[in-house]
Design a protein around this motif. Sequence first.
Motif, PDB file in Angstrom:
ATOM      1  N   UNK A  88       0.837  -1.198   0.000  1.00  0.00           N
ATOM      2  CA  UNK A  88       0.000   0.000   0.000  1.00  0.00           C
ATOM      3  C   UNK A  88       0.873   1.250   0.000  1.00  0.00           C
ATOM      4  N   UNK A  89       1.928   1.243   0.820  1.00  0.00           N
ATOM      5  CA  UNK A  89       2.854   2.387   0.864  1.00  0.00           C
ATOM      6  C   UNK A  89       3.436   2.653  -0.519  1.00  0.00           C
ATOM      7  N   UNK A  90       3.881   1.584  -1.194  1.00  0.00           N
ATOM      8  CA  UNK A  90       4.482   1.744  -2.527  1.00  0.00           C
ATOM      9  C   UNK A  90       3.474   2.302  -3.521  1.00  0.00           C
ATOM     10  N   UNK A  91       2.236   1.811  -3.492  1.00  0.00           N
ATOM     11  CA  UNK A  91       1.240   2.274  -4.449  1.00  0.00           C
ATOM     12  C   UNK A  91       0.876   3.732  -4.209  1.00  0.00           C
ATOM     13  N   UNK A  92       0.727   4.126  -2.951  1.00  0.00           N
ATOM     14  CA  UNK A  92       0.461   5.533  -2.659  1.00  0.00           C
ATOM     15  C   UNK A  92       1.638   6.401  -3.085  1.00  0.00           C
ATOM     16  N   UNK A  93       2.841   5.976  -2.748  1.00  0.00           N
ATOM     17  CA  UNK A  93       4.048   6.745  -3.073  1.00  0.00           C
ATOM     18  C   UNK A  93       4.201   6.916  -4.586  1.00  0.00           C
ATOM     19  N   UNK A  94       3.855   5.885  -5.359  1.00  0.00           N
ATOM     20  CA  UNK A  94       3.998   5.930  -6.815  1.00  0.00           C
ATOM     21  C   UNK A  94       2.730   6.404  -7.516  1.00  0.00           C
ATOM     22  N   UNK A 138     -18.867   2.062   4.279  1.00  0.00           N
ATOM     23  CA  UNK A 138     -17.573   2.583   3.844  1.00  0.00           C
ATOM     24  C   UNK A 138     -17.003   3.483   4.920  1.00  0.00           C
ATOM     25  N   UNK A 139     -15.705   3.366   5.093  1.00  0.00           N
ATOM     26  CA  UNK A 139     -14.992   4.185   6.069  1.00  0.00           C
ATOM     27  C   UNK A 139     -13.796   4.814   5.369  1.00  0.00           C
ATOM     28  N   UNK A 140     -13.613   6.101   5.590  1.00  0.00           N
ATOM     29  CA  UNK A 140     -12.458   6.812   5.030  1.00  0.00           C
ATOM     30  C   UNK A 140     -11.452   7.034   6.155  1.00  0.00           C
ATOM     31  N   UNK A 141     -10.229   6.605   5.906  1.00  0.00           N
ATOM     32  CA  UNK A 141      -9.163   6.872   6.860  1.00  0.00           C
ATOM     33  C   UNK A 141      -8.061   7.624   6.126  1.00  0.00           C
ATOM     34  N   UNK A 142      -7.183   8.235   6.862  1.00  0.00           N
ATOM     35  CA  UNK A 142      -6.027   8.895   6.262  1.00  0.00           C
ATOM     36  C   UNK A 142      -4.866   7.915   6.283  1.00  0.00           C
ATOM     37  N   UNK A 143      -4.311   7.664   5.123  1.00  0.00           N
ATOM     38  CA  UNK A 143      -3.173   6.759   4.991  1.00  0.00           C
ATOM     39  C   UNK A 143      -1.944   7.610   4.714  1.00  0.00           C
ATOM     40  N   UNK A 149      12.294  12.052  -0.184  1.00  0.00           N
ATOM     41  CA  UNK A 149      12.097  13.266  -0.969  1.00  0.00           C
ATOM     42  C   UNK A 149      10.951  14.128  -0.437  1.00  0.00           C
ATOM     43  N   UNK A 150       9.839  13.509  -0.023  1.00  0.00           N
ATOM     44  CA  UNK A 150       8.654  14.270   0.342  1.00  0.00           C
ATOM     45  C   UNK A 150       8.256  14.154   1.810  1.00  0.00           C
ATOM     46  N   UNK A 151       8.930  13.333   2.584  1.00  0.00           N
ATOM     47  CA  UNK A 151       8.550  13.134   3.978  1.00  0.00           C
ATOM     48  C   UNK A 151       7.246  12.367   4.059  1.00  0.00           C
ATOM     49  N   UNK A 152       6.448  12.681   5.083  1.00  0.00           N
ATOM     50  CA  UNK A 152       5.160  12.007   5.261  1.00  0.00           C
ATOM     51  C   UNK A 152       4.092  12.720   4.453  1.00  0.00           C
ATOM     52  N   UNK A 153       3.349  11.937   3.658  1.00  0.00           N
ATOM     53  CA  UNK A 153       2.234  12.470   2.894  1.00  0.00           C
ATOM     54  C   UNK A 153       1.000  11.661   3.236  1.00  0.00           C
TER      55      UNK A 153
END
Length: 167
Positions: A88-94, A138-143, A149-153
């Motif tokens: 999930x981290x990789x997909x968000x980052x890319x 449905x639930x929305x969370x912040x990932x 390069x960008x820190x935490x997003x």
Amino acid sequence: MTGTFISLFSQTLKKVAFGHNKEDPEMTMLKIALLIDEITGEPLYYKVLDGSIADVTLLQNLFAELSKLDAEQIYLVLDRGFCSENNFQMMFRDNIGFVAGLKSNLKFAQQSLQEFVPQLMLALSQQHSPEIDCYCATKKIEWYSSSRAFGKEYSPFYIHVCYDLQR
């Protein structure tokens, strides 16, 4: 992109020599990664992979190759085998869109199930989806994803819980 496996009886093909099907441990298999155009349905990319590669690690190897494609946006449809926080981290980052089945042992999946299943078991009509004939929430969370390069997003992450009275 879709991933699938093909069970084989071959003892000579190298890609199937080490893969084993979960349903039949004696059956060898190979995996195929397939990227198709959402509009035309035409194949854009495919790769035959060793059957022994775990689904969770398969994405790590494919992302480097997918980045070479001249595609505006890539959306992946993944089964639970690809479910990992690292993926999930990789997909968000890319900036890769995805729909994935979640494993219930992930903390945020457990929390969502505990929150929604008791409500969904009540089978209230406002929670029923006729398109898929089950009860949904449905639930929305912040990932967050982090990089040097960008820190935490932070990005929105939607968890959909579906409950079927028959199951």
